[in-house]
Design a protein around this motif. Sequence first.
Motif, mmCIF file in Angstrom:
data_model
loop_
_atom_site.group_PDB
_atom_site.id
_atom_site.type_symbol
_atom_site.label_atom_id
_atom_site.label_comp_id
_atom_site.label_asym_id
_atom_site.label_seq_id
_atom_site.Cartn_x
_atom_site.Cartn_y
_atom_site.Cartn_z
ATOM 1 N N ARG A 146 0.855 -1.050 0.023
ATOM 2 C CA ARG A 146 -0.016 0.054 -0.008
ATOM 3 C C ARG A 146 0.883 1.252 0.015
ATOM 4 N NH1 ARG A 146 -2.500 3.134 4.166
ATOM 5 N NH2 ARG A 146 -4.146 4.451 3.204
ATOM 6 N N ALA A 150 -0.410 4.758 -2.016
ATOM 7 C CA ALA A 150 -0.972 5.769 -1.174
ATOM 8 C C ALA A 150 -0.837 7.110 -1.998
ATOM 9 C CB ALA A 150 -0.729 5.701 0.268
ATOM 10 N N GLU A 153 -4.013 7.866 -5.939
ATOM 11 C CA GLU A 153 -5.542 7.559 -6.617
ATOM 12 C C GLU A 153 -5.804 8.497 -7.989
ATOM 13 O OE1 GLU A 153 -5.408 7.110 -2.134
ATOM 14 O OE2 GLU A 153 -4.617 8.633 -3.543
ATOM 15 N N ARG A 185 -11.168 -1.449 1.270
ATOM 16 C CA ARG A 185 -11.593 -0.299 2.120
ATOM 17 C C ARG A 185 -11.111 -0.034 3.667
ATOM 18 N NH1 ARG A 185 -11.776 2.207 -2.822
ATOM 19 N NH2 ARG A 185 -13.492 2.022 -3.998
ATOM 20 N N ASP A 186 -11.247 -1.306 4.252
ATOM 21 C CA ASP A 186 -10.930 -1.039 5.758
ATOM 22 C C ASP A 186 -9.661 -0.908 5.993
ATOM 23 O OD1 ASP A 186 -13.746 -1.769 6.159
ATOM 24 O OD2 ASP A 186 -13.316 -3.708 6.525
ATOM 25 N N ALA A 187 -8.663 -1.093 4.838
ATOM 26 C CA ALA A 187 -7.247 -0.974 5.154
ATOM 27 C C ALA A 187 -6.808 0.476 4.500
ATOM 28 C CB ALA A 187 -6.611 -2.073 4.564
ATOM 29 N N GLY A 188 -7.918 1.186 4.113
ATOM 30 C CA GLY A 188 -7.762 2.534 3.848
ATOM 31 C C GLY A 188 -7.409 2.838 2.432
ATOM 32 N N ASP A 190 -8.309 4.085 -1.169
ATOM 33 C CA ASP A 190 -9.268 5.075 -1.602
ATOM 34 C C ASP A 190 -9.483 5.155 -3.051
ATOM 35 O OD1 ASP A 190 -10.054 6.490 0.933
ATOM 36 O OD2 ASP A 190 -8.196 7.551 0.958
ATOM 37 N N ASP A 221 -17.394 3.094 -0.838
ATOM 38 C CA ASP A 221 -17.180 4.071 -1.514
ATOM 39 C C ASP A 221 -17.994 4.247 -2.856
ATOM 40 O OD1 ASP A 221 -15.301 4.918 0.592
ATOM 41 O OD2 ASP A 221 -13.744 4.523 -0.558
ATOM 42 N N ASP A 377 6.824 9.499 4.530
ATOM 43 C CA ASP A 377 6.287 8.052 5.201
ATOM 44 C C ASP A 377 7.436 7.292 5.677
ATOM 45 O OD1 ASP A 377 3.633 8.660 4.323
ATOM 46 O OD2 ASP A 377 4.028 7.883 2.313
#
Length: 544
Positions: A146, A150, A153, A185-188, A190, A221, A377
């Motif tokens: 991820r 991140a 998107e 989605r639960d892992a973030g 988008d 979403d 990060d």
Amino acid sequence: MRSPTAALLRLAAVTAGLLGLLLPLPGLGAPAHAAPTGFRVENGRLLEASGNDFVMRGVNHAHTWYPDRISSLAHIKAKGANTVRVVLSSGDRWTRNDTTDVADVVAQCKQNRLICVLEVHDTTGYGEQSGAVTLSRAADYWISVRSALAGQEDYVIVNIGNEPYGNTNHTAWTADTKAAIRKLRDAGFDHTIMVDAPNWGQDWAFTMRDNAASVFAADPDRNTVFSIHMYGVFDTAAEVGDYLNRFVAAELPIVVGEFGHDHSDGNPDEDAILAVTQQLGLGYLGWSWSGNGGGVEYLDMVTNFDPDRLTSWGQRIFDGPNGIAATAREAAVYSSGGGDTTAPTAPGAPAASAVTSSSVTLSWAAATDATGVTGYDVVRVSGGEETVVTSTTGTSATVTGLAPATSYTFAVYARDAAGNRSQRSGTVAVTTSSGGSQAACAVGYKVTGQWPGGFQGEIVLRNTGTSAINGWTLRWTFPDSQRVTSLWGGTATRDGAEVTVTSAPHTAAVPAAGSVTLGFTASRGSANPSPTAFTLDGAACAVS
């Protein structure tokens, strides 16, 4: 499309009469519920963050089998494509594309002003193809990389898994697809998510077509796109038009994620596929640029990855009627003002200070960027995987929640306002102190059986103290990317290579001088080294 060397399955043809007997999909006109940061779906259309309608015009590229052919992305762009679907592997069937490689693919897509559709190929033909993995397993892979996705998107669409069911038990596709979407989605995540049809992608039983509305509604979403692969099942214009028009009428987003001009299971009507998608304003991604084998070499668009040697299939899809050159429009994120596609420089390798039994402070030299660095990060590196542990706008951060007397490796990435990510910094190795905290416990770990790609293990947790333990949490880190796939005697969760097990009701109480036993199955690579450190409720256990 399967791997270049896999045997090809002949699928049954579907008649137009059968198509006419099936009911249309219910409508779904509601806009996305979330406020996506990049691509989004509204009223059955794929939109960019700017609100511009985006229609994919591109091809598939077999990156995981040909990692040295990354220059193909520039050649694909030069032919007029606006999108490339990139084949990746979770490591279950082919060599794993790690976080660094995924980040490089994304960077190459952006440098060549292409939208990146990234797919995991290891799911191909699950239930029928030996070695194929579940959509849940593919979702775990996406979560593990991820940090490379991140902030991307605007540029990246996540295609969870290629052709995730063969013709066996394909009705399970609906529930499994919903669960995989929720996991991401639960892992973030988008991103816009793309899902392939079952039946080797061709959906001849209409499982995806007839359940697409409920799958779309299950995405919190409302940002899911459906992908149909059109080969021998779609050998008439009537079949092509009927299938795609049903999605359009129901305001459900659909693309042709793979198709060819010929195939061993029949002769797809490529002219109809190109004409109908153009008429309806739908995306298409032809299979594939180059490198096909196993008897389907005719699906190569260029010979031996040479962009100057177009095959007849390549000439048709790039330069023919309704082809890529005539119909592709570059994504607005690139064409409006050009877009920033230049990544920051890599930050300096972090230095560690204030190391305790549960935390460490890291600091590093700043990265540079023409438009300014917006953040950093910090990632934990373990067994080829990376996990973001904290993000900051400054050049230092304190990482907490570490286990005592445990070794960790950290690195840093920089980001700019456009979401471009730098190369990874150098790494720093840190070993937390014991803190004088030694739990009254001992752990025995052993492998009780193993097979190619997997093994079964046993953990005996002993209470070496004088009072009972009532409820516990046991943690360890696998040294070589092993992954627990099932566990009994407790509940397991995973964060990268670290495993956390909480007690089950029947194992929660461990009397003084007593013990409980856990069992598990896990995946593995060629080696299978044992973990060397365990903590019980945050304190180190002796390893016996």
